[in-house]
Design an enzyme around this catalytic site. Sequence first.
Site, PDB file in Angstrom:
ATOM      1  CD  GLN A   1       4.075   9.074   3.433  1.00  0.00           C
ATOM      2  OE1 GLN A   1       3.396   9.976   2.943  1.00  0.00           O
ATOM      3  NE2 GLN A   1       5.312   9.252   3.862  1.00  0.00           N
ATOM      4  CB  THR A   2      -0.811   5.159   6.032  1.00  0.00           C
ATOM      5  OG1 THR A   2       0.165   4.786   7.014  1.00  0.00           O
ATOM      6  CG2 THR A   2      -1.174   3.967   5.155  1.00  0.00           C
ATOM      7  CD  GLU A   3      -3.914  10.910   7.947  1.00  0.00           C
ATOM      8  OE1 GLU A   3      -4.246  10.623   9.122  1.00  0.00           O
ATOM      9  OE2 GLU A   3      -4.630  11.581   7.176  1.00  0.00           O
ATOM     10  CD1 TRP A   4      -1.465   7.186  12.072  1.00  0.00           C
ATOM     11  CD2 TRP A   4      -1.567   5.143  12.962  1.00  0.00           C
ATOM     12  NE1 TRP A   4      -2.434   7.211  13.030  1.00  0.00           N
ATOM     13  CE2 TRP A   4      -2.523   5.960  13.598  1.00  0.00           C
ATOM     14  CE3 TRP A   4      -1.463   3.816  13.353  1.00  0.00           C
ATOM     15  CZ2 TRP A   4      -3.346   5.501  14.612  1.00  0.00           C
ATOM     16  CZ3 TRP A   4      -2.291   3.353  14.366  1.00  0.00           C
ATOM     17  CH2 TRP A   4      -3.215   4.194  14.983  1.00  0.00           C
TER      18      TRP A   4
ATOM     19  CD  GLU B   1       2.251  -5.445   8.107  1.00  0.00           C
ATOM     20  OE1 GLU B   1       2.540  -6.655   8.040  1.00  0.00           O
ATOM     21  OE2 GLU B   1       2.825  -4.558   7.438  1.00  0.00           O
TER      22      GLU B   1
ATOM     23  CG  HIS C   1      -0.254   0.060   2.518  1.00  0.00           C
ATOM     24  ND1 HIS C   1       0.331   1.205   3.012  1.00  0.00           N
ATOM     25  CD2 HIS C   1      -0.035  -0.902   3.440  1.00  0.00           C
ATOM     26  CE1 HIS C   1       0.872   0.954   4.190  1.00  0.00           C
ATOM     27  NE2 HIS C   1       0.667  -0.329   4.474  1.00  0.00           N
TER      28      HIS C   1
ATOM     29  CD  GLN D   1      -0.483   2.399   9.182  1.00  0.00           C
ATOM     30  OE1 GLN D   1      -1.506   2.979   8.878  1.00  0.00           O
ATOM     31  NE2 GLN D   1       0.406   2.022   8.305  1.00  0.00           N
ATOM     32  N   GLY D   2       0.156  -2.018  12.389  1.00  0.00           N
ATOM     33  CA  GLY D   2      -0.318  -3.379  12.588  1.00  0.00           C
ATOM     34  C   GLY D   2      -1.671  -3.547  11.931  1.00  0.00           C
TER      35      GLY D   2
END
Length: 193
Positions: free
Chosen positions: A14-17, A85, A12, A24-25
């Site tokens: 890039q995410t905010e986390w 994940e 995926h 994130q897990g």
Amino acid sequence: MRSLPTLWFLRHGQTEWNRDYRLQGQLDSPLTEQGIAEARRQALIMPKILAGKPAIFASPLGRARQTADIALAGADYTTDPRLMEIDAGRWQGRYRADIMAEHIEWQANGPTALDIYEAAEGGEGIVAFHDRICSFVKDLTGPTVIVAHGLLGQVLRAHVRGIELAQAGQLSNLQGIVYLLENGQETVLEVEE
């Protein structure tokens, strides 16, 4: 080990986390603008692959589905919980820096992300994670596109390539590209800049 079908793995975007260095897990955060751009780069790679009508699977977590919706240009896919994940237990949502500060023994040798998740309090653990991924791979019957997560990708790619699980965390963990896994070999497919 039986011969595996050709696989295309997409991490995926890039995410905010990811951006904030939070674990994130199996929790979730949305893609950033950079993450959306990374999924769009993957979308430029995928048409020839999708023309071959491979099976398509994605993690049910939102960040993977958001990436799949963009990168696969609306192609149908099946979600499979085995592609989620690794569960980081009580460390999910925590900042990496806070965890590192509590574990000064890591500061000298810089653990990989997989090392950190392996140590997560109440987490899934690498062996169970590996077994879950192997269960998914065992069920594949033909060429397959997989949209999922970074650590899952490292463990999956190590398994397919015959690399020891202990070395999986050393593999690259790129976004905005497609990993082609074929005949035990890995090729990175990327958009020409």
